[in-house]
Write a protein that holds these residues in place. Structure first.
Motif, PDB file in Angstrom:
ATOM      1  N   PRO A   4      12.427 -14.740  -5.378  1.00  0.00           N
ATOM      2  CA  PRO A   4      13.416 -13.772  -5.869  1.00  0.00           C
ATOM      3  C   PRO A   4      14.820 -13.986  -5.314  1.00  0.00           C
ATOM      4  O   PRO A   4      15.798 -13.700  -5.983  1.00  0.00           O
ATOM      5  CB  PRO A   4      12.879 -12.418  -5.419  1.00  0.00           C
ATOM      6  CG  PRO A   4      11.473 -12.651  -5.011  1.00  0.00           C
ATOM      7  CD  PRO A   4      11.333 -14.099  -4.667  1.00  0.00           C
ATOM      8  N   GLU A   5      14.939 -14.514  -4.088  1.00  0.00           N
ATOM      9  CA  GLU A   5      16.242 -14.698  -3.472  1.00  0.00           C
ATOM     10  C   GLU A   5      16.886 -16.036  -3.824  1.00  0.00           C
ATOM     11  O   GLU A   5      18.048 -16.264  -3.541  1.00  0.00           O
ATOM     12  CB  GLU A   5      16.141 -14.577  -1.949  1.00  0.00           C
ATOM     13  CG  GLU A   5      15.856 -13.165  -1.461  1.00  0.00           C
ATOM     14  CD  GLU A   5      14.371 -12.834  -1.468  1.00  0.00           C
ATOM     15  OE1 GLU A   5      13.554 -13.767  -1.581  1.00  0.00           O
ATOM     16  OE2 GLU A   5      14.041 -11.652  -1.377  1.00  0.00           O
ATOM     17  N   THR A   6      16.157 -16.955  -4.405  1.00  0.00           N
ATOM     18  CA  THR A   6      16.672 -18.266  -4.773  1.00  0.00           C
ATOM     19  C   THR A   6      17.395 -18.156  -6.115  1.00  0.00           C
ATOM     20  O   THR A   6      16.896 -17.526  -7.043  1.00  0.00           O
ATOM     21  CB  THR A   6      15.527 -19.291  -4.869  1.00  0.00           C
ATOM     22  OG1 THR A   6      14.898 -19.375  -3.586  1.00  0.00           O
ATOM     23  CG2 THR A   6      16.012 -20.647  -5.267  1.00  0.00           C
ATOM     24  N   SER A   7      18.597 -18.767  -6.204  1.00  0.00           N
ATOM     25  CA  SER A   7      19.360 -18.681  -7.451  1.00  0.00           C
ATOM     26  C   SER A   7      20.120 -19.971  -7.702  1.00  0.00           C
ATOM     27  O   SER A   7      20.337 -20.766  -6.797  1.00  0.00           O
ATOM     28  CB  SER A   7      20.325 -17.498  -7.406  1.00  0.00           C
ATOM     29  OG  SER A   7      21.288 -17.703  -6.405  1.00  0.00           O
ATOM     30  N   ALA A  20      16.449 -19.510  -0.140  1.00  0.00           N
ATOM     31  CA  ALA A  20      16.068 -18.555   0.895  1.00  0.00           C
ATOM     32  C   ALA A  20      14.673 -18.905   1.378  1.00  0.00           C
ATOM     33  O   ALA A  20      13.799 -19.250   0.576  1.00  0.00           O
ATOM     34  CB  ALA A  20      16.101 -17.134   0.337  1.00  0.00           C
ATOM     35  N   LYS A  21      14.485 -18.833   2.670  1.00  0.00           N
ATOM     36  CA  LYS A  21      13.174 -19.134   3.236  1.00  0.00           C
ATOM     37  C   LYS A  21      12.200 -17.999   2.954  1.00  0.00           C
ATOM     38  O   LYS A  21      12.578 -16.831   2.933  1.00  0.00           O
ATOM     39  CB  LYS A  21      13.280 -19.338   4.746  1.00  0.00           C
ATOM     40  CG  LYS A  21      13.914 -20.640   5.112  1.00  0.00           C
ATOM     41  CD  LYS A  21      13.784 -20.864   6.593  1.00  0.00           C
ATOM     42  CE  LYS A  21      14.257 -22.252   6.927  1.00  0.00           C
ATOM     43  NZ  LYS A  21      13.977 -22.592   8.299  1.00  0.00           N
TER      44      LYS A  21
END
Length: 91
Positions: A4-7, A20-21
């Motif tokens: 969800p945090e990867t873009s 994001a890890k």
């Protein structure tokens, strides 16, 4: 990676990937690879004291250096890294 945090953001002249890890994954990333496909990846290192020391060690003192030359190498400390500058101190 935490999905969800990867873009990804792409424009005509630039591309930005935010990673994001995943929870539970710790420690700094040492390197990343990029390319058009898996058979043509290029490797890049993140800026860290260890990576700077390793890079400068190979550039300033190739494998022919003596032990005394290695001991007299400067101490390199990465103080700050931002998008527009890198601050490094040599001792």
């Amino acid at each position: 990676l935490a999905s969800p945090e990867t873009s990804v953001s792409v424009s005509d002249h630039n591309a930005a990937v935010r990673l994001a890890k995943a929870p539970g994954s710790t420690g700094p990333w040492e390197k990343f690879c990029f390319g058009l496909d898996a058979s043509a990846l290029q490797e890049r290192l993140f800026v860290s004291e260890e990576n700077v020391d390793g890079f400068l060690g190979t550039v300033l003192c190739p494998s022919l250096c003596s032990q005394s030359a290695l001991e007299s190498q400067p101490l390199i400390e990465v103080l700050d890294v931002t998008e527009d500058r890198i601050q490094i101190r040599l001792k």
